[in-house]
Design a protein around this motif. Structure first.
Motif, PDB file in Angstrom:
ATOM      1  N   PRO A 151    -118.030  75.796-111.957  1.00 48.73           N
ATOM      2  CA  PRO A 151    -118.136  77.150-112.521  1.00 48.73           C
ATOM      3  C   PRO A 151    -118.272  77.147-114.042  1.00 48.73           C
ATOM      4  O   PRO A 151    -119.072  77.886-114.611  1.00 48.73           O
ATOM      5  N   GLY A 152    -117.479  76.308-114.717  1.00 49.34           N
ATOM      6  CA  GLY A 152    -117.573  76.223-116.173  1.00 49.34           C
ATOM      7  C   GLY A 152    -118.908  75.670-116.623  1.00 49.34           C
ATOM      8  O   GLY A 152    -119.469  76.112-117.629  1.00 49.34           O
ATOM      9  N   CYS A 153    -119.435  74.697-115.876  1.00 44.52           N
ATOM     10  CA  CYS A 153    -120.745  74.122-116.208  1.00 44.52           C
ATOM     11  C   CYS A 153    -121.832  75.178-116.090  1.00 44.52           C
ATOM     12  O   CYS A 153    -122.691  75.304-116.964  1.00 44.52           O
ATOM     13  N   PHE A 154    -121.805  75.953-115.007  1.00 46.90           N
ATOM     14  CA  PHE A 154    -122.790  77.024-114.831  1.00 46.90           C
ATOM     15  C   PHE A 154    -122.682  78.058-115.951  1.00 46.90           C
ATOM     16  O   PHE A 154    -123.699  78.560-116.444  1.00 46.90           O
ATOM     17  N   ALA A 155    -121.454  78.372-116.356  1.00 43.90           N
ATOM     18  CA  ALA A 155    -121.264  79.351-117.427  1.00 43.90           C
ATOM     19  C   ALA A 155    -121.831  78.838-118.752  1.00 43.90           C
ATOM     20  O   ALA A 155    -122.452  79.596-119.509  1.00 43.90           O
ATOM     21  N   ARG A 156    -121.631  77.559-119.044  1.00 44.41           N
ATOM     22  CA  ARG A 156    -122.174  76.988-120.283  1.00 44.41           C
ATOM     23  C   ARG A 156    -123.704  76.921-120.246  1.00 44.41           C
ATOM     24  O   ARG A 156    -124.368  77.095-121.272  1.00 44.41           O
ATOM     25  N   ILE A 157    -124.253  76.660-119.074  1.00 49.99           N
ATOM     26  CA  ILE A 157    -125.710  76.652-118.939  1.00 49.99           C
ATOM     27  C   ILE A 157    -126.261  78.045-119.203  1.00 49.99           C
ATOM     28  O   ILE A 157    -127.247  78.215-119.934  1.00 49.99           O
ATOM     29  N   ALA A 169    -132.141  73.611-110.413  1.00 40.78           N
ATOM     30  CA  ALA A 169    -131.376  72.381-110.189  1.00 40.78           C
ATOM     31  C   ALA A 169    -131.420  71.970-108.725  1.00 40.78           C
ATOM     32  O   ALA A 169    -131.761  72.767-107.837  1.00 40.78           O
ATOM     33  N   SER A 170    -131.081  70.725-108.501  1.00 36.85           N
ATOM     34  CA  SER A 170    -130.871  70.205-107.149  1.00 36.85           C
ATOM     35  C   SER A 170    -129.591  69.381-107.155  1.00 36.85           C
ATOM     36  O   SER A 170    -129.239  68.768-108.164  1.00 36.85           O
ATOM     37  N   LEU A 171    -128.886  69.397-106.038  1.00 39.03           N
ATOM     38  CA  LEU A 171    -127.688  68.588-105.888  1.00 39.03           C
ATOM     39  C   LEU A 171    -127.463  68.298-104.414  1.00 39.03           C
ATOM     40  O   LEU A 171    -127.984  69.002-103.549  1.00 39.03           O
ATOM     41  N   PHE A 172    -126.697  67.262-104.133  1.00 39.71           N
ATOM     42  CA  PHE A 172    -126.406  66.914-102.747  1.00 39.71           C
ATOM     43  C   PHE A 172    -125.492  67.955-102.123  1.00 39.71           C
ATOM     44  O   PHE A 172    -124.532  68.414-102.747  1.00 39.71           O
ATOM     45  N   GLY A 173    -125.799  68.339-100.872  1.00 38.17           N
ATOM     46  CA  GLY A 173    -125.002  69.317-100.149  1.00 38.17           C
ATOM     47  C   GLY A 173    -123.971  68.675 -99.237  1.00 38.17           C
ATOM     48  O   GLY A 173    -123.902  67.449 -99.089  1.00 38.17           O
ATOM     49  N   GLY A 174    -123.180  69.506 -98.606  1.00 37.53           N
ATOM     50  CA  GLY A 174    -122.029  69.059 -97.826  1.00 37.53           C
ATOM     51  C   GLY A 174    -122.343  68.180 -96.634  1.00 37.53           C
ATOM     52  O   GLY A 174    -121.479  67.416 -96.177  1.00 37.53           O
ATOM     53  N   ASP A 175    -123.551  68.267 -96.073  1.00 35.30           N
ATOM     54  CA  ASP A 175    -123.908  67.443 -94.912  1.00 35.30           C
ATOM     55  C   ASP A 175    -124.461  66.080 -95.298  1.00 35.30           C
ATOM     56  O   ASP A 175    -124.867  65.308 -94.423  1.00 35.30           O
ATOM     57  N   HIS A 198    -113.636  57.619 -98.356  1.00 33.11           N
ATOM     58  CA  HIS A 198    -114.579  56.598 -98.810  1.00 33.11           C
ATOM     59  C   HIS A 198    -115.912  57.188 -99.250  1.00 33.11           C
ATOM     60  O   HIS A 198    -116.699  56.508 -99.900  1.00 33.11           O
ATOM     61  N   VAL A 199    -116.191  58.436 -98.871  1.00 36.69           N
ATOM     62  CA  VAL A 199    -117.406  59.136 -99.299  1.00 36.69           C
ATOM     63  C   VAL A 199    -116.977  60.365-100.085  1.00 36.69           C
ATOM     64  O   VAL A 199    -116.132  61.144 -99.627  1.00 36.69           O
ATOM     65  N   SER A 200    -117.531  60.543-101.267  1.00 37.94           N
ATOM     66  CA  SER A 200    -117.130  61.656-102.130  1.00 37.94           C
ATOM     67  C   SER A 200    -117.448  63.000-101.486  1.00 37.94           C
ATOM     68  O   SER A 200    -118.426  63.121-100.738  1.00 37.94           O
ATOM     69  N   PRO A 201    -116.658  64.030-101.757  1.00 39.82           N
ATOM     70  CA  PRO A 201    -116.956  65.361-101.237  1.00 39.82           C
ATOM     71  C   PRO A 201    -118.160  65.971-101.952  1.00 39.82           C
ATOM     72  O   PRO A 201    -118.421  65.681-103.120  1.00 39.82           O
ATOM     73  N   PHE A 202    -118.900  66.816-101.231  1.00 31.47           N
ATOM     74  CA  PHE A 202    -120.067  67.476-101.792  1.00 31.47           C
ATOM     75  C   PHE A 202    -119.913  68.989-101.682  1.00 31.47           C
ATOM     76  O   PHE A 202    -119.162  69.501-100.845  1.00 31.47           O
ATOM     77  N   THR A 203    -120.654  69.700-102.508  1.00 31.17           N
ATOM     78  CA  THR A 203    -120.591  71.164-102.536  1.00 31.17           C
ATOM     79  C   THR A 203    -121.263  71.754-101.300  1.00 31.17           C
ATOM     80  O   THR A 203    -122.330  71.304-100.893  1.00 31.17           O
ATOM     81  N   GLN A 204    -120.654  72.778-100.732  1.00 30.58           N
ATOM     82  CA  GLN A 204    -121.252  73.496 -99.602  1.00 30.58           C
ATOM     83  C   GLN A 204    -122.241  74.529-100.119  1.00 30.58           C
ATOM     84  O   GLN A 204    -122.014  75.166-101.155  1.00 30.58           O
ATOM     85  N   ILE A 205    -123.321  74.728 -99.368  1.00 26.36           N
ATOM     86  CA  ILE A 205    -124.353  75.653 -99.813  1.00 26.36           C
ATOM     87  C   ILE A 205    -123.810  77.077 -99.904  1.00 26.36           C
ATOM     88  O   ILE A 205    -124.236  77.856-100.759  1.00 26.36           O
ATOM     89  N   ARG A 206    -122.846  77.427 -99.052  1.00 24.00           N
ATOM     90  CA  ARG A 206    -122.310  78.789 -99.078  1.00 24.00           C
ATOM     91  C   ARG A 206    -121.584  79.101-100.379  1.00 24.00           C
ATOM     92  O   ARG A 206    -121.386  80.264-100.735  1.00 24.00           O
ATOM     93  N   ASP A 207    -121.153  78.057-101.113  1.00 25.41           N
ATOM     94  CA  ASP A 207    -120.411  78.264-102.361  1.00 25.41           C
ATOM     95  C   ASP A 207    -121.323  78.391-103.579  1.00 25.41           C
ATOM     96  O   ASP A 207    -120.910  78.945-104.599  1.00 25.41           O
ATOM     97  N   ASN A 213    -123.417  83.620-109.070  1.00 27.60           N
ATOM     98  CA  ASN A 213    -123.121  85.035-109.336  1.00 27.60           C
ATOM     99  C   ASN A 213    -121.945  85.181-110.283  1.00 27.60           C
ATOM    100  O   ASN A 213    -121.961  86.016-111.192  1.00 27.60           O
ATOM    101  N   ARG A 214    -120.932  84.359-110.074  1.00 28.59           N
ATOM    102  CA  ARG A 214    -119.746  84.416-110.923  1.00 28.59           C
ATOM    103  C   ARG A 214    -120.101  84.066-112.365  1.00 28.59           C
ATOM    104  O   ARG A 214    -119.536  84.631-113.309  1.00 28.59           O
TER     105      ARG A 214
END
Length: 331
Positions: A151-157, A169-175, A198-207, A213-214
């Protein structure tokens, strides 16, 4: 009695002060570990062998920039890695491109197209320091999924963009890598009686939409794509992830994974996910693409409420007749 009240107020003040000083986000990823991983990958003599996935996503993301019929005078590629976007951006589209990354070695290897003016800056995506209202375009490809304070990164952008500027942007999703994640978890549950991340968590598309928006972005476009890549076995996949600098960087990552757990995970991976009569195993990468605009005076605005010609319930009849209408979403 007065002493007791004063002590109670003092304790409450101290508690409130501590709460106010708490960070607004949780630090999941070790940013310094990720920087070192990228440095090691960049210094590898065969680093180009592992560019295939990021090259493909960088090309697809660059194509979305070309879809915007506008010439951008100032643009930035944050978390540029080895320049997977800059090598596709044309000088006719972007006048000046600033490349940023935490890894100085990767940044040095990034190249641009002929005639494209570029500058390079070693900078963390979590600590962007562009001037306010200075950028027409900000791009990021497969880097933001390692940011703790999204959220802070998006606000600074948004702060860095000019009015009516665009963020792509593009980023890896939760699946992403769900096959590897589940295989390691099942193997460790069987061998150790518990599981570790052992595998890092990824952002869900719903978020993603909620976070944009925030931050104050408008006219959002969010979609996903899946890239499935075949590997001879789970071990080649893990080796390539290390070569891409996409190995685990979470603070709670285990320091060691036993040989017997790895062998069990490889067998489970092949049994659960390989296709019959086919060699090798698939690995799924879910890519989230997003486009958001900073509000500006020249952007399209919705019609005033109550100015519609017909109700939404009559859309079927109108379309059958080929009519042109104004729609009131509240009808």
């Amino acid at each position: 009695m007065l002493k007791t009240c004063a002590k109670h107020l003092t304790n409450n003040y101290g508690t409130m002060r501590c709460l106010s000083m708490q960070p607004s986000h949780m630090n999941i990823f070790d940013r310094n570990a990720k920087r070192l991983q990228k440095e090691r990958a960049a210094l590898n003599t065969d680093v180009a062998l592992y560019d295939y996935l990021k090259e493909e996503v960088g090309f697809r993301l660059s194509d979305r920039v070309f879809d915007i019929k506008r010439e951008f005078k100032t643009a930035a590629d944050i978390g540029c890695n080895r320049g997977y976007i800059s090598k596709h951006i044309l000088a006719e589209c972007v006048e000046h491109l600033t490349l940023t990354d935490t890894s100085a070695s990767m940044l040095e290897q990034a190249q641009g197209t002929p005639g494209l003016r570029m500058s390079k800056l070693v900078q963390d995506e979590e600590q962007l320091d562009f001037e306010e209202n200075s950028m027409d375009l900000i791009i990021s490809s497969l880097s933001l999924h390692w940011v703790n304070d999204l959220p802070g990164c998006f606000a600074r952008i948004k702060r860095s963009l000019k009015p009516d500027g665009v963020f792509i942007a593009s980023l890896f999703g939760g699946d992403t890598l769900y096959e590897l994640r589940s295989s390691l978890q099942l193997a460790e549950l069987e061998r150790k009686g518990g599981i570790a991340p052992h595998v890092s968590p990824f952002t869900q598309i719903r978020d993603i939409g909620s976070l944009l928006n925030r931050a104050g972005f408008t006219m959002l476009t969010i979609d996903t794509d899946e890239i499935v890549i075949g590997y001879p076995s789970m071990f080649e996949l893990m080796w390539d992830l290390k070569g891409m600098a996409e190995n685990n960087a979470a603070f709670n990552r285990p320091a060691h994974l036993s040989r017997e757990t790895l062998m069990a995970a490889s067998a489970i991976y092949k049994e659960l996910y390989s296709k019959p009569n086919e060699e090798g195993v698939p690995a799924t990468f879910q890519i989230i693409y997003l486009v958001g605009w900073k509000p500006g005076p020249n952007q399209p605005q919705p019609l005033p409420r109550g100015t519609a010609d017909v109700s939404l319930k009559d859309l079927g009849n109108i379309f059958e007749k080929g009519g042109k209408i104004k729609i009131d979403a509240e009808s």
